[in-house]
Design an enzyme around this catalytic site. Structure first.
Site, PDB file in Angstrom:
ATOM      1  N   GLY A   1       6.023 -46.065  57.533  1.00  0.00           N
ATOM      2  CA  GLY A   1       6.942 -45.742  56.287  1.00  0.00           C
ATOM      3  C   GLY A   1       7.925 -46.605  56.087  1.00  0.00           C
ATOM      4  O   GLY A   1       8.551 -47.259  57.029  1.00  0.00           O
TER       5      GLY A   1
ATOM      6  N   ASP B   1       9.857 -51.530  44.048  1.00  0.00           N
ATOM      7  CA  ASP B   1       8.770 -51.515  45.130  1.00  0.00           C
ATOM      8  C   ASP B   1       7.608 -50.557  44.698  1.00  0.00           C
ATOM      9  O   ASP B   1       6.990 -50.033  45.774  1.00  0.00           O
ATOM     10  CB  ASP B   1       9.311 -51.485  46.602  1.00  0.00           C
TER      11      ASP B   1
END
Length: 833
Positions: A519, A642
């Site tokens: 992550g 992002d």
């Protein structure tokens, strides 16, 4: 003689049938528990309440709790409020019940008790069968935010055979309860939907359903335009219906017609137990019969205080009783929830089938946290004039608003703000002052004045300390000072702080076997673990990043701040965080289907079939709605920065949720600003070229990145690949050239060859190509992208249907209702004024 007897029999049979049709509901289970009492008692409405000492607790009462009488009675009934059960530690009530849904009502009177216990200092949590009903709850603060001295919290919980109710005091505190009520309800009373067996999902095309893994809390139950309907006058489920004076925008809004002699005609679709006659006999309407055009200038509006970050079931009750409105098409109006159209053309007579026939409709709506922890859920009614109705008017008889538990099984919301007027002097103190103790009054005023001065000094000192504290790199606390300190100032809206012990327990001490992915904390990566919290009942995703080098601290803080304040059905939900022992951890809802990238590139086709074209469109629409919310739904636009297939997660139903806010930035905060100047960060290949060249960041930078995602979804190939002809190595250039050359069918994912429809392919590519224009001004807003993708899905489904029916529809027919932009021309949607 015989004929008279037959007539009498017929009359009796008809009366019996009518009585059966309007009979009140008879609950299978009914518990009325007077907590802390030593014997059975009867309340003012002749209901018998049982003592809680009759083996309802799994432990010995004397060892785990104490009972106490209230010191004085102030505007509360004797039963069940004047006795209380007080718990210094966890205590569990266990009720044997039949399977099904139950009303669970908890009664609280936060006052001082003869044992010395002061309920004003009580903070505690309540759980039932795995659901968290209340967390760090203060009955005193909740009561002070209302106009009464007591409190009833009503929940609706699914039960198999046993209802286990647990009270857990917060640290350095005690828990208490005055009364417990359990009442069974008709099967699927809320889960099936309204009288039409539907729950309309406002603002979403995704079907909404309530299953037996869902708990609800009754936040409001309102008799619009009428008086309070108490438990005895309800239909057998002992509900309480309050007047709408406190929730209507203005007490002078509309009129409350009085139609004498009304008899409500219940039906099989709306049986008598849905709502009592008093609810359907009274209502508000807009009025202005002589000047109906006035009604076009305003709305009937109600504002309901709710907790932020939850889904709500809104049940609206309608019944036309005015003799002048007796046919369809006479009174039609639009229903708005949260400024979104819930129903465009509501015609009560047309839906019910006639006058004095009640109906009820169910809607689901999400209330985000943009307005703070306790926003208003807004309901508006406005006349619908497109079909030239006889009356420009709207009506409403009743409202029920129920909160659904979150993904963590919790219904717990934030503490309300006490009303200034609610902090009153007890009656016995008032009497003492009235008796002429003037010296006591003088002393009291002196003490109060000194307290105010001292409080001002303390506030100033605290402000200085806070100001200094903000200068630190990372203002997160790791210790809890009192029961009310459930989260840090950074996450004051929605948060849950975990200890490192809880995190390690949830992940089996960060067992590598539980790692489900990597992550990102923005540009810094960590590991994501599959974990279990709340005694193993809730699956979560635990994203961990060690902070020995302080790397990633800024991104961690950004993501925590963003997700603590943002809530949307297409944003991954943040459950909590941990910042202890040089560990930075975020805990999210678990997304069992993984990332969109996994499904495009890493799937095992034998086990995990490829995503269909329809499902890909639905995923793109969900992600687009998330960006639309970020760009337009908050006070200032938020730029994700992002967006990529790795950061689009899928839940068990393939609902898309955008994640990873470590690089997010707040966009322009004034009308004079057009962009944010910042260093370039993001993922290569998804970066907006204009942002890369000029370091000028706008919401159109997200639009570009999303356009790249659309290309990947269509072609199922990486942005840049080697060992292929040069014209194919760059995905963006390759798609654009084929789009211009009219050879789109040659570049799509082979798994879509049979499934995709040509007309939807063309529209999809048109949207994607517009998104990746070099200049931001040439790209569409996310509003347009959402409309365009939704229309693409409509085109695909229409084309599929025509193919199945063997009919032909050319592109001109399908596009006949569109303009040159992304979406269909449907006219301007009615808006709440």
């Amino acid at each position: 003689m015989i004929s008279n007897a037959l007539l009498a029999i017929c009359i009796l049979v008809s009366a019996a049938v009518l009585a059966e049709a309007t009979a009140a509901y008879k609950p299978t289970d009914l518990f009325l528990i007077n907590c802390g009492s030593t014997s059975d008692t009867t309340d003012s409405q002749s209901q018998t309440w049982t003592s809680d000492q009759k083996q309802l607790l799994t432990s010995n009462l004397e060892n785990v709790s104490l009972s106490s009488d209230a010191t004085y009675q102030e505007d509360v009934p004797q039963v069940p409020y004047m006795t209380a059960r007080i718990f210094p530690s966890n205590v569990n009530y266990s009720f044997p019940v039949s399977p099904g849904w139950k009303y669970l009502r908890l009664y609280f009177y936060p006052t001082r008790y003869e044992s010395g216990f002061d309920a004003a200092s009580s903070f505690f949590s309540v759980t039932v069968n795995g659901f968290t009903l209340l967390k760090n709850f203060s009955a005193d603060l909740t009561v002070k935010a209302s106009k009464s001295k007591s409190l009833i919290k009503e929940f609706i919980v699914p039960v198999n055979n046993t209802l286990n109710l647990t009270f857990t005091p917060s640290p350095s505190s005690l828990a208490f309860v005055n009364g417990i009520e359990i009442v069974s309800m008709p099967d699927r009373f809320y889960s099936k939907g309204g009288f039409d067996n539907m729950i309309t999902n406002v603002g979403s095309t995704i079907d909404f359903k309530i299953d037996n893994t869902t708990a609800l809390e009754t936040v409001h139950r309102i008799n619009v335009g009428g008086q309070m309907v108490d438990e005895v006058r309800d239909t057998g489920m002992l509900r309480r219906w309050l007047p709408d004076d406190d929730v209507i925008l203005s007490e002078n809004s509309g009129i409350k017609p009085d139609v004498p002699g009304v008899k409500i005609n219940y039906t099989e679709e709306t049986p008598p137990y849905v709502a009592p006659e008093d609810v359907y006999k009274t209502y508000r309407m807009m009025g202005n019969v002589n000047n109906p055009e006035i009604n076009l200038n305003f709305n009937l509006r109600w504002l309901f205080k709710v907790d932020a970050g939850f889904l709500y079931l809104v049940r609206l009750h309608f019944c036309e009783t005015v003799p002048d409105v007796n046919g369809p098409g006479q009174r039609i109006f639009t229903i708005f929830l949260e400024n979104q159209t819930a129903m465009l053309d509501m015609d009560v007579i047309a839906m019910s089938g006639g006058s004095r026939i009640p109906i009820y409709l169910d809607f689901s709506v999400y209330v985000g946290s943009e307005s703070g922890p306790r926003p208003d859920l807004r309901l508006d009614l406005h006349p619908y004039t497109d079909v030239n109705p006889m009356y420009y008017d709207a009506i409403l008889n009743g409202v029920e608003i129920l909160k659904l538990n979150g993904s963590d099984g919790s219904l717990a919301g934030s503490q309300p703000n006490p009303l200034v007027s609610s902090v009153q002097t007890p009656n016995h103190v008032k009497t003492s002052i009235r008796k002429g103790d003037s010296h006591v009054l003088v002393i009291t005023l002196a003490v109060v004045g000194s307290s105010i001065v001292l409080a001002a000094v303390l506030v100033a000192v605290i402000a200085l300390l806070c100001k200094k504290k903000k200068k630190k790199d990372f203002p997160l606390h790791t210790t809890r000072s009192n029961p009310t300190d459930s989260c840090s100032p950074l996450t004051a809206f929605l948060c849950r702080r975990f200890s490192i012990f809880e995190i390690k327990y949830a992940t089996n001490d960060f067992d590598e076997k539980l790692i489900i992915g990597a992550g990102g904390f923005g540009s810094v990566f960590g590991s994501v673990y599959k974990g279990r919290i709340d005694g193993g009942t809730t699956l979560v995703a635990v994203k961990r990043l060690g902070i020995s080098s302080k790397q990633g601290a800024k991104e961690f803080k950004t993501e925590l701040e963003m997700l603590s304040k943002l809530r949307h059905v297409h944003l991954v939900s943040l459950i909590g965080y941990c910042y202890e022992e040089n560990e930075m951890v975020l805990v999210y809802e678990y997304m069992p289907r993984g990332t969109l990238k996994d499904h495009l590139y890493k799937r095992n086709k034998a086990v995990d079939p490829p995503l269909s074209w329809k499902r890909r469109l639905e995923i793109c629409i969900g992600a687009a709605r998330a960006l639309q919310y970020l760009h337009t739904g908050a006070k200032h636009p938020i730029i994700h920065r992002d967006i990529k297939t790795t950061n689009i997660l899928l839940d068990e139903n393939y609902v898309a949720k955008v994640s990873d806010f470590g690089l997010s930035k707040v966009g322009p905060t004034s009308e004079s600003q057009t962009h944010v100047s910042t260093v370039v960060k993001g993922t290569f290949g998804y970066l907006d070229p204009e942002y890369y060249r000029r370091q000028v960041l706008t919401v159109k930078s997200d639009v570009y990145s999303f356009g790249v995602v659309l290309f990947e979804v269509l072609c199922c190939r990486l942005i840049n690949i080697e060992n292929v002809p040069q014209e194919q190595s760059d995905l963006i250039r390759w798609v654009k050239s084929n789009y211009i050359g009219g050879t789109l069918d040659q570049i799509i994912d082979p798994d879509l060859a049979v499934d995709i429809t040509l007309i939807s392919l063309e529209k999809f590519c048109e949207i994607a190509v517009r998104c990746i224009q070099d200049r931001g001004t040439e790209r569409p807003q996310m509003n347009d992208v959402v409309w365009g993708l939704e229309f693409t899905l409509q085109l695909h489904e229409a084309a599929q249907k025509n193919n199945e029916e063997g009919t032909m529809m050319d592109a001109e027919d399908l596009f006949s209702n569109t303009d040159d932009n992304c979406g269909p021309v449907v006219g301007e949607e009615p808006k709440a004024l």
